[in-house]
Design a protein around this motif. Structure first.
Motif, PDB file in Angstrom:
ATOM      1  N   SER A 139       5.988   8.477  -3.792  1.00 14.86           N
ATOM      2  CA  SER A 139       4.598   8.049  -3.884  1.00 14.86           C
ATOM      3  C   SER A 139       4.416   6.661  -3.276  1.00 14.86           C
ATOM      4  N   LEU A 140       3.222   6.429  -2.781  1.00 18.90           N
ATOM      5  CA  LEU A 140       2.807   5.123  -2.301  1.00 18.90           C
ATOM      6  C   LEU A 140       1.345   4.936  -2.637  1.00 18.90           C
ATOM      7  N   SER A 141       0.957   3.676  -2.781  1.00 18.49           N
ATOM      8  CA  SER A 141      -0.441   3.368  -3.002  1.00 18.49           C
ATOM      9  C   SER A 141      -0.894   2.370  -1.951  1.00 18.49           C
ATOM     10  N   VAL A 186       2.875   4.064   7.188  1.00 22.62           N
ATOM     11  CA  VAL A 186       3.502   4.839   6.119  1.00 22.62           C
ATOM     12  C   VAL A 186       4.544   5.742   6.772  1.00 22.62           C
ATOM     13  N   GLY A 197       0.095  -2.180   1.273  1.00 20.01           N
ATOM     14  CA  GLY A 197       0.731  -1.123   0.513  1.00 20.01           C
ATOM     15  C   GLY A 197       1.537  -0.107   1.277  1.00 20.01           C
ATOM     16  N   GLY A 198       1.564  -0.177   2.590  1.00 18.74           N
ATOM     17  CA  GLY A 198       2.358   0.797   3.330  1.00 18.74           C
ATOM     18  C   GLY A 198       3.843   0.534   3.181  1.00 18.74           C
ATOM     19  N   GLN A 216      -4.065   6.607  -3.541  1.00 20.61           N
ATOM     20  CA  GLN A 216      -2.820   6.931  -4.214  1.00 20.61           C
ATOM     21  C   GLN A 216      -2.267   8.197  -3.580  1.00 20.61           C
ATOM     22  N   VAL A 225       9.122   5.526   2.333  1.00 19.63           N
ATOM     23  CA  VAL A 225       9.313   6.254   1.080  1.00 19.63           C
ATOM     24  C   VAL A 225      10.040   7.552   1.376  1.00 19.63           C
TER      25      VAL A 225
END
Length: 118
Positions: free
Chosen positions: A17-19, A114, A8-9, A79, A12
């Motif tokens: 948002s990222l999860s 991230v 999920g990285g 989240q 952004v």
């Protein structure tokens, strides 16, 4: 053996948002506290959030109100909303697992990058 796999990285924009998710598999008897840490270049690894087996949560002051940790069976999710450049780091999940063969051990995910940038 126990394995943790993160996903999920990514990249952004600020305010986005990222999860993240982290799934455990293998010789698992029980799953206890699950958490997320992060490490930015030149900085020490720091706790971001954790969630106990009873569902209690705890967050670093820097992410309160923006990040939400949750768990479902052998998966822990993070989240992340309203991201800013200071959230850029490698994120690691960790899970305290009771093994079928006995004992409780802490396992770490492989880390996922991230990056918050315009």
């Amino acid at each position: 053996q126990v394995q943790l796999v993160e996903s999920g990285g990514g990249l952004v924009q600020p305010g986005g948002s990222l999860s993240l998710s982290c799934a455990a598999s293998g010789s698992i008897f029980s799953i206890r506290t699950m958490g997320w840490y992060r490490q930015a270049p030149g900085k020490q690894r720091e706790l971001v959030a954790f969630i106990t087996s009873g569902g209690s949560t705890n967050y670093a002051d820097s992410v309160k109100g923006r990040f939400t940790i949750s768990r479902d069976n052998a998966t822990v999710c993070l989240q992340m909303n309203s991201l800013n450049s200071e959230d850029s780091a490698v994120y690691y999940c960790n899970i305290d697992i009771g093994r079928v063969s006995g004992g409780v051990y802490r396992y770490w995910g492989q880390g996922t990058q991230v990056t918050v940038s315009s």
